[in-house]
Design a protein around this motif. Structure first.
Motif, short mmCIF file in Angstrom:
data_model
loop_
_atom_site.label_atom_id
_atom_site.label_comp_id
_atom_site.label_asym_id
_atom_site.label_seq_id
_atom_site.Cartn_x
_atom_site.Cartn_y
_atom_site.Cartn_z
N LEU A 88 0.84 -1.18 0.00
CA LEU A 88 0.00 0.00 0.00
C LEU A 88 0.88 1.24 0.00
O LEU A 88 2.02 1.22 0.48
CB LEU A 88 -0.91 0.01 1.23
N ALA A 89 0.36 2.32 -0.54
CA ALA A 89 1.11 3.56 -0.62
C ALA A 89 1.44 4.08 0.78
O ALA A 89 0.63 3.99 1.69
CB ALA A 89 0.31 4.61 -1.38
N SER A 111 -4.77 8.34 2.28
CA SER A 111 -6.06 7.95 2.84
C SER A 111 -6.49 6.60 2.29
O SER A 111 -5.91 6.08 1.32
CB SER A 111 -7.12 9.00 2.50
N LEU A 112 -7.54 6.05 2.86
CA LEU A 112 -8.11 4.81 2.34
C LEU A 112 -8.61 5.03 0.92
O LEU A 112 -8.44 4.16 0.05
CB LEU A 112 -9.25 4.35 3.25
N GLU A 113 -9.19 6.17 0.65
CA GLU A 113 -9.64 6.49 -0.71
C GLU A 113 -8.46 6.54 -1.68
O GLU A 113 -8.56 6.06 -2.82
CB GLU A 113 -10.39 7.82 -0.71
N LEU A 252 -1.17 4.12 11.25
CA LEU A 252 -2.12 4.62 12.25
C LEU A 252 -3.14 5.58 11.64
O LEU A 252 -4.33 5.53 11.98
CB LEU A 252 -1.37 5.31 13.38
N GLN A 253 -2.69 6.43 10.72
CA GLN A 253 -3.63 7.36 10.10
C GLN A 253 -4.64 6.61 9.24
O GLN A 253 -5.83 6.93 9.21
CB GLN A 253 -2.88 8.39 9.25
N MET A 254 -4.17 5.57 8.56
CA MET A 254 -5.08 4.76 7.75
C MET A 254 -6.04 3.98 8.64
O MET A 254 -7.22 3.82 8.31
CB MET A 254 -4.29 3.82 6.85
N ALA A 255 -5.55 3.48 9.78
CA ALA A 255 -6.43 2.79 10.71
C ALA A 255 -7.53 3.72 11.21
O ALA A 255 -8.70 3.32 11.34
CB ALA A 255 -5.62 2.25 11.89
N GLU A 258 -10.02 3.94 8.55
CA GLU A 258 -10.83 2.71 8.51
C GLU A 258 -11.94 2.76 9.56
O GLU A 258 -13.09 2.37 9.28
CB GLU A 258 -9.94 1.50 8.75
N MET A 259 -11.61 3.20 10.77
CA MET A 259 -12.62 3.27 11.84
C MET A 259 -13.79 4.17 11.44
O MET A 259 -14.95 3.90 11.76
CB MET A 259 -12.01 3.80 13.14
N GLU A 260 -13.49 5.24 10.71
CA GLU A 260 -14.51 6.21 10.34
C GLU A 260 -15.26 5.82 9.06
O GLU A 260 -16.41 6.22 8.86
CB GLU A 260 -13.86 7.58 10.14
N THR A 261 -14.62 5.03 8.20
CA THR A 261 -15.18 4.73 6.87
C THR A 261 -15.88 3.38 6.81
O THR A 261 -16.94 3.24 6.19
CB THR A 261 -14.06 4.78 5.81
N ILE A 262 -15.28 2.36 7.43
CA ILE A 262 -15.80 0.99 7.31
C ILE A 262 -16.87 0.79 8.38
O ILE A 262 -16.59 0.39 9.51
CB ILE A 262 -14.67 -0.04 7.42
N THR A 263 -18.09 1.11 8.01
CA THR A 263 -19.20 1.06 8.97
C THR A 263 -20.32 0.16 8.42
O THR A 263 -20.19 -1.05 8.41
CB THR A 263 -19.70 2.49 9.27
N GLU A 264 -21.40 0.78 7.95
CA GLU A 264 -22.54 0.00 7.45
C GLU A 264 -22.20 -0.71 6.14
O GLU A 264 -21.33 -0.28 5.38
CB GLU A 264 -23.74 0.93 7.21
N ASP A 265 -22.88 -1.81 5.90
CA ASP A 265 -22.83 -2.48 4.59
C ASP A 265 -23.31 -1.50 3.54
O ASP A 265 -24.46 -1.08 3.54
CB ASP A 265 -23.72 -3.72 4.66
N ARG A 266 -22.44 -1.13 2.61
CA ARG A 266 -22.75 -0.06 1.68
C ARG A 266 -22.96 -0.53 0.24
O ARG A 266 -23.14 0.28 -0.66
CB ARG A 266 -21.63 0.99 1.68
N TRP A 267 -22.96 -1.85 0.00
CA TRP A 267 -23.02 -2.36 -1.36
C TRP A 267 -24.39 -2.96 -1.65
O TRP A 267 -25.11 -3.40 -0.76
CB TRP A 267 -21.92 -3.39 -1.59
#
Length: 359
Positions: A88-89, A111-113, A252-255, A258-267
């Protein structure tokens, strides 16, 4: 890694069935001079910390299990595979500050994005790299993601489905996936509390740098191995990560992201499929295989079980395009690449054979 979030490490051509490896990428290419051979790309996406070197044994074992030399005659099973993965970058352990650098080094984490966009670009540019079909698209692409790499995998599939000229994603294999509610996992709950401290990732990164640079590298490798009980190869990778210019901050910044982004099933059904559908519709949906851990400290049991109840197939393979979801029964840790690379590679090889059986 390049400092641009849209410029991944370029895939290195591999003219034989051997590895092209560096600290930032691993590539096993096939040897084929048979134009009738079908070419399949196995594209691997790491977890966090995102160093591809952790997965060397896993990818090497998978390469040895899959065919990499085609026969001279046409055959339904005349397949060859290119296995590729990159760090990963932001996790480049060789990155050095130099006045001769063609561009300034990045001064903040990705970022994760950013990671998703980098892998999208790499996949869009990936072609068969040797033999009579050099420069053509692969006949199929199978994505493998570990941990947050599984979330990146699902995002890639969703975004590529919007482009007619995109590589053909045949399937995705998600190993110990963190795709919903990671902050509700045991480790997620703990680290989320720490992220309430202002600028926690950068502060810890600065502290780690101050500590590790006081110690000789060889001593650190022994200390890391002794404290974590990691094998020597994993301890060396971890030491390189701790001593890298931006690795700890990036992780740590990516983690936190992840905590803020990976939440509800979005697909939706374009990713998850439906239980019964017309054959043409089923063929358009990549087959997904999830392999969860038992008591995974990054995946809460109740969020895992809820996802399985909502999204896993209940019928046979011929009747459903919904994902296969399995739970490990062999005590494999979330970080399987440290001690269980060979056994997971054997499972992945079996799943790849099943995925390609209808081609």
């Amino acid at each position: 890694m390049s400092s641009s979030p849209l410029s991944p490490a370029s895939p290195s051509p591999s003219a034989s069935a051997s590895a092209s490896a560096s600290t930032s990428q691993i590539s096993f290419g096939p040897l084929s001079d048979n134009p009738s051979a079908s070419h399949h790309l196995i594209y691997f996406i790491t977890g966090n910390p995102g160093l591809i070197a952790y997965y060397d044994t896993f990818l090497r074992t998978l390469h040895e299990l899959l065919p990499n030399i085609s026969t001279s005659t046409a055959s339904a099973n005349n397949r060859v595979f290119h296995i590729y993965g990159q760090s990963l970058a932001g996790f480049d352990v060789d990155e050095q500050i130099s006045a001769k650098s063609p561009s300034p080094l990045r001064e903040s984490p990705y970022s994760l994005e950013d990671q998703i966009r980098i892998h999208l670009k790499a996949l869009a540019e990936f072609r068969i790299q040797s033999g009579p079909r050099q420069g053509q698209l692969h006949d199929s692409v199978i994505l493998i993601g570990h941990s947050v790499g599984s979330y990146i995998l699902l995002e890639i599939i969703q975004r590529l489905r919007q482009h007619d000229s995109a590589p053909r994603i045949k399937a995705g294999i998600l190993l110990f996936p963190t795709v919903t509610h990671i902050a509700k996992s045991p480790s997620g709950v703990k680290i989320s509390t720490l992220f309430r401290i202002p600028n926690f990732p950068k502060r810890i990164s600065t502290l780690v740098k101050a500590l590790v640079w006081l110690l000789p590298k060889s001593f650190m490798e022994r200390a890391v191995g002794g404290i974590t009980r990691m094998p020597d190869d994993a301890a060396k990778v971890t030491t390189g990560f701790l001593r890298s210019r931006m690795g700890v901050w990036q992780a740590l910044q990516m983690a936190k992201d992840e905590m803020e982004t990976i939440t509800e099933d979005r697909w939706d059904e374009d990713i998850w499929g439906i239980e019964h559908e017309e054959a043409d519709y089923k063929a358009e949906i990549p087959k997904l295989i999830f392999y969860f851990g038992q008591n995974d400290h990054w995946v809460a049991d109740h969020t895992r079980d809820a996802l399985i109840a909502a999204r896993a197939q209940t019928g046979g393979l011929s009747k459903s395009s919904k994902p296969i979801m399995l739970i490990d029964e062999n005590g494999v840790d979330h970080g399987f690449c440290i001690r269980h690379s060979e056994s997971i590679a054997e499972k992945v090889k079996m799943w790849i054979d099943t995925i390609l059986s209808d081609l």
